[in-house]
Design a protein around this motif. Structure first.
Motif, PDB file in Angstrom:
ATOM      1  N   THR A  71      46.422  40.754  41.913  1.00 27.31           N
ATOM      2  CA  THR A  71      46.293  40.137  40.599  1.00 27.31           C
ATOM      3  C   THR A  71      45.647  41.127  39.647  1.00 27.31           C
ATOM      4  N   THR A  72      45.705  40.807  38.367  1.00 32.98           N
ATOM      5  CA  THR A  72      45.092  41.672  37.366  1.00 32.98           C
ATOM      6  C   THR A  72      44.513  40.831  36.241  1.00 32.98           C
ATOM      7  N   HIS A  73      43.681  41.463  35.444  1.00 36.84           N
ATOM      8  CA  HIS A  73      43.047  40.844  34.285  1.00 36.84           C
ATOM      9  C   HIS A  73      42.921  41.945  33.247  1.00 36.84           C
ATOM     10  N   HIS A  84      42.709  40.097  49.455  1.00 38.34           N
ATOM     11  CA  HIS A  84      43.240  39.952  48.101  1.00 38.34           C
ATOM     12  C   HIS A  84      42.803  41.176  47.306  1.00 38.34           C
ATOM     13  N   HIS A  85      43.663  41.696  46.446  1.00 39.14           N
ATOM     14  CA  HIS A  85      43.347  42.868  45.635  1.00 39.14           C
ATOM     15  C   HIS A  85      43.462  42.499  44.160  1.00 39.14           C
ATOM     16  N   HIS A  86      42.362  42.675  43.442  1.00 37.76           N
ATOM     17  CA  HIS A  86      42.301  42.381  42.016  1.00 37.76           C
ATOM     18  C   HIS A  86      42.049  43.694  41.284  1.00 37.76           C
ATOM     19  N   VAL A  87      42.925  44.034  40.340  1.00 41.02           N
ATOM     20  CA  VAL A  87      42.867  45.324  39.644  1.00 41.02           C
ATOM     21  C   VAL A  87      42.800  45.068  38.133  1.00 41.02           C
ATOM     22  N   PRO A  88      41.587  44.940  37.589  1.00 45.35           N
ATOM     23  CA  PRO A  88      41.441  44.703  36.151  1.00 45.35           C
ATOM     24  C   PRO A  88      41.695  45.980  35.336  1.00 45.35           C
TER      25      PRO A  88
END
Length: 111
Positions: free
Chosen positions: A7-9, A93-97
């Motif tokens: 996911t990203t932000h 889970h991988h979050h890449v803002p």
């Protein structure tokens, strides 16, 4: 649709608000080259949580942000931002803002 494994932000740090409606593409590196896993746009909060599959493999991945579409006619330096990263544990889970301004970018491994 459930949450993507990646996911990203996107935050517009110059404007002090989420970057809404930014086109984002998720790809994985294969022996034949880059293969698209999914695409989407950031929501009203600047998030894209349904970007791709629920599970991904251990491999290099990249997110490409169409920042020219976000900025439109406003002055900016980066028409596109590509963030390439390596997933070693596909169970996580991988979050890449992405922190975005017209003349600077920053990213990090989020949670």
């Amino acid at each position: 649709m459930t949450r993507s494994a990646i996911t990203t932000h996107v935050l517009d740090t110059a404007g002090g608000r989420p970057a809404r409606d930014v086109p984002v593409r998720l790809e994985v590196r294969t022996p034949q080259g880059w293969r698209e896993l999914g695409s989407g746009r950031t929501d009203e909060d600047g998030r894209c949580t349904t970007l791709g599959p629920e599970r991904v493999e251990a491999a290099d991945h990249r997110l490409t942000f169409d920042t020219a579409a976000y900025y439109g006619d406003r002055d900016h330096f980066f028409p596109e931002v590509t963030v390439t990263f390596t997933i070693t544990d596909p169970q996580q889970h991988h979050h890449v803002p992405l922190l975005l301004s017209p003349f600077a970018i920053s990213t990090y491994r989020g949670s």
